[in-house]
Scaffold this motif. Structure first.
Motif, PDB file in Angstrom:
ATOM      1  N   PHE A   1       0.824  -1.202   0.000  1.00  0.00           N
ATOM      2  CA  PHE A   1       0.000   0.000   0.000  1.00  0.00           C
ATOM      3  C   PHE A   1       0.865   1.261   0.000  1.00  0.00           C
ATOM      4  O   PHE A   1       0.589   2.221  -0.729  1.00  0.00           O
ATOM      5  N   THR A   2       1.912   1.246   0.798  1.00  0.00           N
ATOM      6  CA  THR A   2       2.847   2.381   0.825  1.00  0.00           C
ATOM      7  C   THR A   2       3.450   2.607  -0.555  1.00  0.00           C
ATOM      8  O   THR A   2       3.593   3.742  -1.010  1.00  0.00           O
TER       9      THR A   2
ATOM     10  N   LEU B   1      -7.472   5.022 -11.597  1.00  0.00           N
ATOM     11  CA  LEU B   1      -6.362   5.222 -10.661  1.00  0.00           C
ATOM     12  C   LEU B   1      -6.722   4.750  -9.256  1.00  0.00           C
ATOM     13  O   LEU B   1      -5.880   4.201  -8.540  1.00  0.00           O
ATOM     14  N   ILE B   2      -7.978   4.930  -8.856  1.00  0.00           N
ATOM     15  CA  ILE B   2      -8.431   4.407  -7.564  1.00  0.00           C
ATOM     16  C   ILE B   2      -8.382   2.878  -7.590  1.00  0.00           C
ATOM     17  O   ILE B   2      -8.220   2.217  -6.566  1.00  0.00           O
ATOM     18  N   GLY B   3      -8.497   2.312  -8.790  1.00  0.00           N
ATOM     19  CA  GLY B   3      -8.424   0.862  -8.965  1.00  0.00           C
ATOM     20  C   GLY B   3      -7.100   0.255  -8.544  1.00  0.00           C
ATOM     21  O   GLY B   3      -7.007  -0.967  -8.325  1.00  0.00           O
ATOM     22  N   LEU B   4      -6.052   1.080  -8.399  1.00  0.00           N
ATOM     23  CA  LEU B   4      -4.764   0.563  -7.922  1.00  0.00           C
ATOM     24  C   LEU B   4      -4.915  -0.039  -6.529  1.00  0.00           C
ATOM     25  O   LEU B   4      -4.417  -1.132  -6.247  1.00  0.00           O
TER      26      LEU B   4
ATOM     27  N   ILE C   1      -9.545  -5.422 -14.475  1.00  0.00           N
ATOM     28  CA  ILE C   1      -9.009  -4.438 -13.529  1.00  0.00           C
ATOM     29  C   ILE C   1     -10.181  -3.753 -12.817  1.00  0.00           C
ATOM     30  O   ILE C   1     -11.140  -3.339 -13.465  1.00  0.00           O
ATOM     31  N   PRO C   2     -10.131  -3.638 -11.479  1.00  0.00           N
ATOM     32  CA  PRO C   2     -11.242  -2.994 -10.765  1.00  0.00           C
ATOM     33  C   PRO C   2     -11.259  -1.485 -11.004  1.00  0.00           C
ATOM     34  O   PRO C   2     -10.218  -0.835 -11.021  1.00  0.00           O
ATOM     35  N   GLN C   3     -12.455  -0.952 -11.194  1.00  0.00           N
ATOM     36  CA  GLN C   3     -12.648   0.485 -11.367  1.00  0.00           C
ATOM     37  C   GLN C   3     -13.637   0.950 -10.305  1.00  0.00           C
ATOM     38  O   GLN C   3     -14.674   0.319 -10.112  1.00  0.00           O
ATOM     39  N   TYR C   4     -13.325   2.020  -9.631  1.00  0.00           N
ATOM     40  CA  TYR C   4     -14.193   2.537  -8.569  1.00  0.00           C
ATOM     41  C   TYR C   4     -15.541   2.921  -9.167  1.00  0.00           C
ATOM     42  O   TYR C   4     -15.618   3.665 -10.136  1.00  0.00           O
TER      43      TYR C   4
END
Length: 211
Positions: free
Chosen positions: A73-74, A129-132, A158-161
């Motif tokens: 996460f970091t 980008l939130i999908g990261l 890939i997940p997308q918010y």
């Protein structure tokens, strides 16, 4: 009006057009910076939320896996400015760089369609980008793909918010919205100025034919 009058109008519109393009270019670095800051805030908020509401997952991971997740996460947070800059280089966002077709001269809805197209691309980029952090939450079992409707899976897996972009408790949301509104206005002025320029050029050509 004679040819000199038309030349003066055309020169003025070209000057306005150059200024609008310059405004668009100046906005991009600030938009990237604010977007990265907003996504950082939201990513931290999402992490805290999943840890709070899914304590059973936290317990099942154990100390070693949790440490691994925190390091990952970091790394995501550290890389956000770079990822954001790359994702926001999408040509479908910065439409002040795009040529306007001749049909736009008489299409009074073109500026509306134009800015909506840009806004849609901006929104998709932010959600990607939130999908990261979404990918990481799936990896460690906090999100079940296809069952957690906070996320939707793209065709590439890939997940997308998927939720509305939150504003509560988000320091950079207001600034991000303000920049979006500024860019919308830039695009409207861009189309309007090109319409005026093309009309002046066409009027000059018509006048020259009569002469």
């Amino acid at each position: 009006m004679n040819s000199t009058d038309f030349d003066r109008i055309i020169a003025q519109e070209r000057k306005v057009l150059a200024s609008i393009k310059e405004q668009g270019e100046k906005l991009i670095p600030e938009f990237k910076r604010i977007t990265a800051s907003y996504i950082r805030e939201l990513s931290i908020k999402l992490m805290k939320s999943y840890f709070r509401y899914k304590p059973e997952v936290t317990r099942s991971l154990g100390t070693e896996k949790l440490e691994e997740m925190k390091r990952e996460f970091t790394g995501i947070l550290v890389s956000l400015p770079e990822h954001t800059s790359e994702r926001l280089d999408d040509s479908q966002i910065w439409l002040h760089r795009e040529e306007i077709p001749d049909r736009a001269v008489t299409d009074m809805t073109y500026s509306y369609q134009f800015e909506k197209r840009s806004n849609k691309s901006m929104d998709e980029a932010i959600r990607d980008l939130i999908g990261l952090v979404g990918s990481m939450l799936i990896k460690y079992g906090f999100v079940e793909a296809g069952k957690d409707f906070t996320w939707k899976m793209t065709p590439g897996g890939i997940p997308q918010y998927a939720n509305d972009l939150p504003s509560k408790g988000m320091d950079h949301h207001k600034a991000l919205n303000k920049l979006m509104e500024q860019y919308k206005n830039i695009l409207v002025e861009y189309v309007f100025t090109i319409q005026n320029l093309r009309k002046a050029e066409q009027a000059k050509n018509s006048a020259n034919l009569i002469d």
